[in-house]
Design an enzyme around this catalytic site. Structure first.
Site, mmCIF file in Angstrom:
data_model
loop_
_atom_site.group_PDB
_atom_site.id
_atom_site.type_symbol
_atom_site.label_atom_id
_atom_site.label_comp_id
_atom_site.label_asym_id
_atom_site.label_seq_id
_atom_site.Cartn_x
_atom_site.Cartn_y
_atom_site.Cartn_z
ATOM 1 N N ASN A 61 -14.427 -31.062 11.283
ATOM 2 C CA ASN A 61 -15.094 -31.485 10.047
ATOM 3 C C ASN A 61 -14.388 -32.598 9.201
ATOM 4 O O ASN A 61 -13.477 -33.026 9.263
ATOM 5 C CB ASN A 61 -14.736 -30.130 9.025
ATOM 6 C CG ASN A 61 -13.578 -29.480 8.937
ATOM 7 O OD1 ASN A 61 -12.389 -29.799 9.579
ATOM 8 N ND2 ASN A 61 -13.223 -29.082 7.792
ATOM 9 N N GLU A 63 -14.377 -34.227 5.383
ATOM 10 C CA GLU A 63 -14.442 -34.015 4.115
ATOM 11 C C GLU A 63 -14.601 -35.317 3.266
ATOM 12 O O GLU A 63 -14.089 -36.482 3.914
ATOM 13 C CB GLU A 63 -13.502 -33.227 3.427
ATOM 14 C CG GLU A 63 -13.679 -31.805 4.249
ATOM 15 C CD GLU A 63 -13.028 -30.758 3.428
ATOM 16 O OE1 GLU A 63 -11.629 -31.066 2.935
ATOM 17 O OE2 GLU A 63 -12.822 -29.344 4.209
ATOM 18 N N CYS A 72 -19.690 -30.512 8.359
ATOM 19 C CA CYS A 72 -19.036 -29.615 9.245
ATOM 20 C C CYS A 72 -18.990 -30.142 10.607
ATOM 21 O O CYS A 72 -19.502 -31.039 11.015
ATOM 22 C CB CYS A 72 -19.872 -28.303 9.185
ATOM 23 S SG CYS A 72 -19.864 -27.359 7.640
ATOM 24 N N GLU A 74 -19.517 -28.653 13.346
ATOM 25 C CA GLU A 74 -20.627 -28.282 14.329
ATOM 26 C C GLU A 74 -21.725 -29.437 14.238
ATOM 27 O O GLU A 74 -22.047 -29.843 15.254
ATOM 28 C CB GLU A 74 -21.427 -26.856 13.833
ATOM 29 C CG GLU A 74 -20.558 -25.856 14.057
ATOM 30 C CD GLU A 74 -19.564 -25.295 12.777
ATOM 31 O OE1 GLU A 74 -19.194 -26.316 12.223
ATOM 32 O OE2 GLU A 74 -19.683 -24.357 12.617
ATOM 33 N N CYS A 111 -22.133 -22.519 9.240
ATOM 34 C CA CYS A 111 -22.742 -22.256 7.916
ATOM 35 C C CYS A 111 -24.527 -22.424 8.111
ATOM 36 O O CYS A 111 -24.632 -22.722 8.973
ATOM 37 C CB CYS A 111 -22.409 -23.221 6.834
ATOM 38 S SG CYS A 111 -22.990 -25.086 7.172
HETATM 39 N N1 THU Z 1 -16.707 -25.883 7.808
HETATM 40 C C1 THU Z 1 -16.920 -26.320 9.039
HETATM 41 O O1 THU Z 1 -16.588 -27.566 9.625
HETATM 42 N N2 THU Z 1 -17.633 -25.575 9.855
HETATM 43 C C2 THU Z 1 -18.092 -24.133 9.521
HETATM 44 O O2 THU Z 1 -18.653 -23.552 10.313
HETATM 45 C C3 THU Z 1 -17.584 -23.907 8.087
HETATM 46 C C4 THU Z 1 -17.057 -24.743 7.251
HETATM 47 C C5 THU Z 1 -15.803 -27.167 7.012
HETATM 48 C C6 THU Z 1 -16.490 -27.635 5.899
HETATM 49 C C7 THU Z 1 -15.431 -27.819 4.965
HETATM 50 O O3 THU Z 1 -14.963 -29.132 5.403
HETATM 51 C C8 THU Z 1 -14.560 -26.646 5.045
HETATM 52 O O4 THU Z 1 -14.855 -26.194 6.435
HETATM 53 C C9 THU Z 1 -14.436 -25.630 4.164
HETATM 54 O O5 THU Z 1 -15.828 -25.293 3.787
#
Ligand code: THU
Length: 159
Positions: A61, A63, A72, A74, A111
């Site tokens: 991920n 940010e 994310c 994925e 998500c």
């Molecule tokens: N996140 C993911 O990378 N994958 C998921 O399946 C759920 C959430 C990340 C997004 C954000 O950077 C952090 O986790 C918190 O939501």
């Protein structure tokens, strides 16, 4: 009136019960966690995508101070794989998450936006993508993305 019940089948494994191929894919997702950029949530996620030709693409991920601009793990991994090999189907994806210095005991699931993106790839190549969700105690295996996103909006919805 009619009612419809939609079921999602999840098979739950311990790590040592999995085939070596899946163990290796999970290990790649776990390794990828170290490369996450998650200063805002502190929630580190890694994903590993295996293609039909055996190649593996990983992502974490990423940010951003403008929160919605992040992505994310994925989608980072899936877009990376699809952009490198636009003609090769995806076979499987493994996902692992880490917070406060520890992997989670129970898996997280992708998500809604990631499910939609994974579904597009599954439909695009007309091949099921197996989903492996890692937790230290339990690993969830789901046979395809459609199971994760019932009543979905897809290409055929546009016709
Ligand atoms: N996140 C993911 O990378 N994958 C998921 O399946 C759920 C959430 C990340 C997004 C954000 O950077 C952090 O986790 C918190 O939501």
């Amino acid at each position: 009136m009619q009612q419809k019940t939609i079921e999602t089948k999840v098979t739950i494994y311990r790590f040592d019960e999995l085939d070596l191929e899946f163990q290796q894919l999970i290990n790649k997702a776990k390794d990828q966690i170290q490369k996450a950029y998650a200063p805002y949530s502190g929630f580190h996620v890694g994903a590993a995508v295996q293609l039909d030709n055996g190649e593996i693409f990983t992502g974490s991920n990423q940010e951003n101070s403008a929160y919605p601009s992040g992505l994310c793990a994925e989608r980072v991994a899936m877009f990376y794989a699809n952009s490198q090999y636009p003609d090769i189907a995806v076979k499987s994806i493994a996902i692992a998450a880490h917070t406060n210095g520890n992997f989670l005991k129970e898996p997280i699931t992708p998500c809604g936006s990631c499910r939609q993106v994974l579904l597009e790839t599954e439909m695009r190549f007309e091949k099921n993508i197996k989903i492996l969700l890692y937790g230290t105690e339990n690993i969830y295996m789901i046979e395809n993305v459609r199971q994760l996103l019932p009543l979905c909006f897809e290409k055929s919805s546009l016709q």
